[in-house]
Design a protein around this motif. Structure first.
Motif, mmCIF file in Angstrom:
data_model
loop_
_atom_site.group_PDB
_atom_site.id
_atom_site.type_symbol
_atom_site.label_atom_id
_atom_site.label_comp_id
_atom_site.label_asym_id
_atom_site.label_seq_id
_atom_site.Cartn_x
_atom_site.Cartn_y
_atom_site.Cartn_z
ATOM 1 N N GLY A 82 4.385 -51.527 -12.713
ATOM 2 C CA GLY A 82 5.097 -50.548 -11.895
ATOM 3 C C GLY A 82 4.299 -49.273 -11.692
ATOM 4 N N VAL A 83 3.664 -48.796 -12.754
ATOM 5 C CA VAL A 83 2.844 -47.586 -12.654
ATOM 6 C C VAL A 83 1.656 -47.826 -11.726
ATOM 7 C CG1 VAL A 83 1.348 -46.017 -13.945
ATOM 8 C CG2 VAL A 83 3.550 -46.707 -14.902
ATOM 9 N N GLN A 84 1.027 -48.992 -11.860
ATOM 10 C CA GLN A 84 -0.122 -49.312 -11.009
ATOM 11 C C GLN A 84 0.273 -49.345 -9.537
ATOM 12 O OE1 GLN A 84 -1.857 -53.134 -11.753
ATOM 13 N NE2 GLN A 84 -3.505 -52.855 -10.296
ATOM 14 N N VAL A 85 1.381 -50.018 -9.247
ATOM 15 C CA VAL A 85 1.841 -50.104 -7.858
ATOM 16 C C VAL A 85 2.175 -48.715 -7.314
ATOM 17 C CG1 VAL A 85 3.663 -50.991 -6.358
ATOM 18 C CG2 VAL A 85 2.680 -52.454 -8.129
ATOM 19 N N ALA A 86 2.840 -47.898 -8.136
ATOM 20 C CA ALA A 86 3.223 -46.555 -7.691
ATOM 21 C C ALA A 86 1.993 -45.709 -7.373
ATOM 22 C CB ALA A 86 4.076 -45.882 -8.762
ATOM 23 N N LEU A 87 0.974 -45.785 -8.222
ATOM 24 C CA LEU A 87 -0.236 -44.996 -7.990
ATOM 25 C C LEU A 87 -0.960 -45.431 -6.721
ATOM 26 C CD1 LEU A 87 -1.679 -44.709 -11.624
ATOM 27 C CD2 LEU A 87 -0.434 -42.976 -10.313
ATOM 28 N N LEU A 88 -0.961 -46.733 -6.463
ATOM 29 C CA LEU A 88 -1.648 -47.230 -5.272
ATOM 30 C C LEU A 88 -0.899 -46.899 -3.985
ATOM 31 C CD1 LEU A 88 -2.898 -50.740 -6.484
ATOM 32 C CD2 LEU A 88 -4.265 -48.693 -6.076
ATOM 33 N N GLU A 89 0.381 -46.580 -4.101
ATOM 34 C CA GLU A 89 1.167 -46.265 -2.909
ATOM 35 C C GLU A 89 1.119 -44.785 -2.542
ATOM 36 O OE1 GLU A 89 2.620 -48.346 -0.785
ATOM 37 O OE2 GLU A 89 1.649 -49.888 -1.991
ATOM 38 N N VAL A 90 0.516 -43.971 -3.404
ATOM 39 C CA VAL A 90 0.455 -42.530 -3.125
ATOM 40 C C VAL A 90 -0.307 -42.260 -1.834
ATOM 41 C CG1 VAL A 90 -0.451 -40.325 -3.951
ATOM 42 C CG2 VAL A 90 0.712 -41.866 -5.534
ATOM 43 N N SER A 91 -1.396 -42.988 -1.621
ATOM 44 C CA SER A 91 -2.187 -42.773 -0.404
ATOM 45 C C SER A 91 -1.356 -43.044 0.846
ATOM 46 C CB SER A 91 -3.432 -43.667 -0.419
ATOM 47 O OG SER A 91 -3.057 -45.035 -0.555
ATOM 48 N N GLY A 92 -0.562 -44.108 0.821
ATOM 49 C CA GLY A 92 0.293 -44.405 1.963
ATOM 50 C C GLY A 92 1.358 -43.348 2.171
ATOM 51 N N MET A 93 1.889 -42.807 1.080
ATOM 52 C CA MET A 93 2.904 -41.763 1.187
ATOM 53 C C MET A 93 2.333 -40.474 1.778
ATOM 54 S SD MET A 93 4.812 -42.376 -2.467
ATOM 55 C CE MET A 93 5.953 -41.010 -2.206
ATOM 56 N N LEU A 94 1.041 -40.265 1.563
ATOM 57 C CA LEU A 94 0.395 -39.070 2.104
ATOM 58 C C LEU A 94 -0.209 -39.304 3.482
ATOM 59 C CD1 LEU A 94 -1.453 -37.796 -1.107
ATOM 60 C CD2 LEU A 94 0.731 -36.997 -0.171
ATOM 61 N N GLY A 95 -0.151 -40.554 3.950
ATOM 62 C CA GLY A 95 -0.731 -40.867 5.250
ATOM 63 C C GLY A 95 -2.237 -40.986 5.220
ATOM 64 N N LEU A 96 -2.789 -41.306 4.048
ATOM 65 C CA LEU A 96 -4.236 -41.441 3.898
ATOM 66 C C LEU A 96 -4.626 -42.916 3.841
ATOM 67 C CD1 LEU A 96 -4.813 -38.707 1.155
ATOM 68 C CD2 LEU A 96 -5.103 -38.473 3.631
ATOM 69 N N GLN A 97 -5.871 -43.199 4.160
ATOM 70 C CA GLN A 97 -6.377 -44.565 4.130
ATOM 71 C C GLN A 97 -6.737 -44.946 2.701
ATOM 72 O OE1 GLN A 97 -6.500 -46.551 6.819
ATOM 73 N NE2 GLN A 97 -7.244 -48.298 5.636
ATOM 74 N N ARG A 98 -6.251 -46.106 2.254
ATOM 75 C CA ARG A 98 -6.610 -46.565 0.918
ATOM 76 C C ARG A 98 -8.040 -47.074 0.919
ATOM 77 N NH1 ARG A 98 -3.385 -51.341 -2.120
ATOM 78 N NH2 ARG A 98 -1.653 -49.892 -1.815
ATOM 79 N N THR A 99 -8.795 -46.687 -0.101
ATOM 80 C CA THR A 99 -10.203 -47.080 -0.181
ATOM 81 C C THR A 99 -10.517 -47.953 -1.381
ATOM 82 O OG1 THR A 99 -10.740 -45.052 -1.399
ATOM 83 C CG2 THR A 99 -10.930 -44.980 1.007
ATOM 84 N N SER A 100 -9.572 -48.100 -2.313
ATOM 85 C CA SER A 100 -9.852 -48.860 -3.525
ATOM 86 C C SER A 100 -8.568 -49.471 -4.058
ATOM 87 C CB SER A 100 -10.480 -47.950 -4.596
ATOM 88 O OG SER A 100 -10.599 -48.629 -5.827
ATOM 89 N N ASN A 101 -8.716 -50.576 -4.796
ATOM 90 C CA ASN A 101 -7.578 -51.194 -5.466
ATOM 91 C C ASN A 101 -7.479 -50.752 -6.923
ATOM 92 O OD1 ASN A 101 -6.575 -52.787 -3.287
ATOM 93 N ND2 ASN A 101 -8.264 -54.220 -3.584
ATOM 94 N N ASP A 102 -8.359 -49.851 -7.321
ATOM 95 C CA ASP A 102 -8.307 -49.278 -8.661
ATOM 96 C C ASP A 102 -7.406 -48.042 -8.616
ATOM 97 O OD1 ASP A 102 -8.907 -47.589 -10.961
ATOM 98 O OD2 ASP A 102 -10.570 -48.967 -11.337
ATOM 99 N N PRO A 103 -6.306 -48.031 -9.365
ATOM 100 C CA PRO A 103 -5.355 -46.905 -9.280
ATOM 101 C C PRO A 103 -5.985 -45.551 -9.585
ATOM 102 C CG PRO A 103 -4.396 -48.742 -10.481
ATOM 103 C CD PRO A 103 -5.836 -49.069 -10.285
ATOM 104 N N LEU A 104 -6.832 -45.486 -10.608
ATOM 105 C CA LEU A 104 -7.421 -44.202 -10.989
ATOM 106 C C LEU A 104 -8.379 -43.692 -9.915
ATOM 107 C CD1 LEU A 104 -8.083 -44.804 -14.797
ATOM 108 C CD2 LEU A 104 -6.139 -43.676 -13.698
#
Length: 202
Positions: free
Chosen positions: A150-172
């Motif tokens: 759950g924490v991993q999924v939440a961290l990876l969704e932050v970029s989408g919530m900010l309208g930014l392009q995701r660049t990595s599948n590593d949460p950190l």
């Protein structure tokens, strides 16, 4: 035919619609309302799991419609939850990492093959009555694992919530990237995200 043979035949008889029949007409309205509520929650959830596993969004619908239809026919419980979940998606993605490019046709083929293999093993476990093995799973380990997912999924969704392009599948790494570009956030995406969070959290 002897009584022992009758009992042996009933033991291995394939159950059909045992979780559905008999239909309680008095509670039919409540059942329909419960089904609609489940659909409203589960459909977006399963579509979101595709981001974890790296498959097309439509596959999320397959994982909720097909298992539920089959379980309604062959299942015997009215309370068991079936379908995709974030833990399964994370395990599959981790298991296939390095074997193919995420999201490629080969990746999809491997996901399909793994799903078929899991189905065969589950069917074999049902025939061999291996359900008791679940009693040996530590609740503490399961809770910790699901919390981590759950924490991993939440961290990876932050970029989408900010309208930014995701660049990595590593949460950190993704969080560091989001913090660096937080000034470029899309105001509309942030407002929609905050509104959704407000509705979810009540």
């Amino acid at each position: 035919m002897t009584q022992d043979q009758d009992s042996e035949g009933q033991r291995f008889r394939l159950p059909l619609l045992q979780g559905v029949l008999p239909v309680d007409r008095a509670g039919l309205t409540r059942d329909v309302l419960a089904g609609l509520t489940l659909a409203a929650l589960a459909i977006p959830g399963t579509m979101g799991y595709t981001k974890i596993i790296g498959t097309p969004v439509i596959t999320g619908l397959y994982t909720i419609l097909i298992p539920m239809a089959l379980f309604a026919i062959f299942g015997s419980s009215r309370h068991l939850s079936v379908g995709a979940d974030s833990a399964t998606a994370a395990v599959v993605a981790a298991g296939l990492a390095g074997m193919a490019v995420r999201g490629s046709n080969e990746w999809l083929a491997l996901c399909s093959l793994l799903a078929l293999m899991a189905g065969v093993l589950m069917f074999a476990a049902r025939v061999l009555r291996l359900g008791f093995l679940a009693d040996f799973l530590s609740r503490t380990v399961l809770v910790g694992f699901l919390t981590g997912v759950g924490v991993q999924v939440a961290l990876l969704e932050v970029s989408g919530m900010l309208g930014l392009q995701r660049t990595s599948n590593d949460p950190l790494l993704e969080i560091v990237h989001d913090l660096r570009l937080i000034g470029e956030s899309n105001a509309y995406a942030v407002c929609v995200s905050l509104a959704v969070l407000a509705v979810i959290l009540g």
